[in-house]
Design an enzyme around this catalytic site. Structure first.
Site, short mmCIF file in Angstrom:
data_model
loop_
_atom_site.label_atom_id
_atom_site.label_comp_id
_atom_site.label_asym_id
_atom_site.label_seq_id
_atom_site.Cartn_x
_atom_site.Cartn_y
_atom_site.Cartn_z
N ASN A 120 -2.01 6.94 -2.41
CA ASN A 120 -3.22 6.64 -1.63
C ASN A 120 -3.99 5.48 -2.25
OD1 ASN A 120 -5.10 6.97 0.43
ND2 ASN A 120 -6.38 8.36 -0.77
N HIS A 175 0.86 -1.18 0.00
CA HIS A 175 0.00 0.00 0.00
C HIS A 175 0.90 1.23 0.00
CE1 HIS A 175 -3.77 2.23 0.73
NE2 HIS A 175 -2.97 3.09 1.34
N CYS A 176 0.73 2.08 -1.01
CA CYS A 176 1.60 3.25 -1.17
C CYS A 176 0.86 4.51 -0.74
CB CYS A 176 2.05 3.38 -2.62
SG CYS A 176 3.13 4.80 -2.92
N PRO A 177 1.33 5.19 0.31
CA PRO A 177 0.64 6.42 0.74
C PRO A 177 0.78 7.56 -0.26
CG PRO A 177 2.69 6.12 1.96
CD PRO A 177 2.48 4.87 1.16
#
Length: 355
Positions: free
Chosen positions: A152, A147-149
């Protein structure tokens, strides 16, 4: 219920802060480079090349953001009767027997570290191979990488190609800015640049581009290595497990074929953020030759996966034949003896999700 709902809304709102930050930096870099540098100095060639990199960067970045993570279909949910039995059982061994019975009719070959069927209690489904539950998105994601912030979004089967292209074009965007601004940066330090507010834009533009380039270069290099090995970030830290044990190279088909699985078999589309990955997200061709003895015949199963607005954009059988057919054909030519012919069977591997 109201407080928890309010907390979730706040979390969703705060999760967009990194994306907003990146877009503000990009907007400022566009203004500083185009208005304060190129237009003021009439650098037409610089402008043309800059807009090519800028367009490809923005395109791939937003494709990564807006591509909805692909989730398992309803075929992986327990039937109503089996679900009721599973919920009534108090012993894990009895629950596993129920899951094994259902999994025999699904293309599932991987297990947990203890050899159990991978089941998501949150989503209440049997996880397909390479599928994991994302606690941030609160869903199971096919071939989940991480999951890449900064986007998002979950990076997985539906948008991994877009993510790699986003890293590539953002790196090119930064290195191009830094290289073309370097001469003006040097003039700034040698006091040969006019004393205007533009020189501060040039100064910070060089520093910001150089800083982002260095950070993105390491991440891009790492994901190129993952593509070449046909692994996800999760699998790089913990090897996939199947009935015969863990195997970190279970998906490796050779460098070119590994790249083809992510970017597709049409090389003209490799550099464009258009969906072209092979497979269906549920099963994956490997070099493993031992089938799961407990797995039933699931070749008749037809499971649909919607990616980027397309249903089953690339059937698995097509990608398997394309990736494995040449090897099998060459092996048959080397040795025509039936006892020495190596048969490659499509077997999938995934890992246990911790969430």
């Amino acid at each position: 219920m109201a407080p928890s709902h309010a907390v979730r809304c706040c979390q969703r709102g705060l999760s967009w802060i990194p994306v907003i930050f990146i877009n503000l930096v990009v907007c400022w870099s566009y203004y500083a480079y185009v208005v304060e540098l190129c237009i003021c100095k009439c650098l037409v060639i610089y402008l043309i090349v800059f807009h090519v990199f800028f367009f490809m960067f923005i395109w791939s970045y937003w494709k990564t953001i807006i591509s909805k993570p692909a989730s398992p279909s309803k075929e992986f949910c327990l039937p109503k009767a089996d679900k009721e039995l599973y919920e009534k059982e108090e012993f894990p061994e009895a629950q596993q027997e129920i899951l094994k019975r259902v999994a025999r009719n699904l293309p599932v070959y991987t297990r947990t570290g203890s050899g159990a069927i991978r089941y998501c209690d949150r989503c209440q489904l049997i996880k397909p191979d390479r599928c994991h539950h994302c606690s941030t998105c609160d869903r199971c994601v096919l071939k989940m990488d991480h999951h890449c912030p900064w986007v998002n979004n979950c990076v997985g089967f539906s948008n991994y190609k877009f993510f790699v292209l986003f890293l590539a074009y953002s790196m090119l965007y930064c290195v191009y800015i830094a290289a073309t601004v370097l001469q003006y940066f040097i003039k700034f330090w040698t006091n040969h640049l006019p004393d205007t507010h533009a020189k501060f834009h040039v100064l910070f533009l060089f520093f910001v581009a150089g800083m982002f380039f260095i950070s993105i270069l390491s991440l891009f290099s790492y994901h190129l290595w993952l593509v070449g090995k046909n692994r996800t970030t999760i699998e790089a830290f913990r090897a996939p497990v199947f009935r015969n044990g863990p195997d970190k190279n279970g998906f490796t088909l050779g460098f070119l074929k590994n790249v083809t699985q992510v970017f597709g078999d049409q090389k003209k589309c490799w550099c464009l953020p258009l969906y072209s990955s092979l497979g269906d997200g549920y099963t994956f061709p490997t070099r493993l030759v031992n089938a799961d003895s407990e797995q039933g015949n699931v070749e008749h199963q037809v499971i649909k996966c919607t990616v980027d607005g397309q249903t089953n954009p690339r059937p698995l059988s097509e990608s398997q034949n394309h990736l494995l057919g040449n090897n099998m054909h060459s092996e048959e030519q080397k040795d025509s003896s039936p006892a020495n012919i190596e048969v490659c069977q499509p077997v999938s591997i995934t890992m246990e999700n911790e969430s």
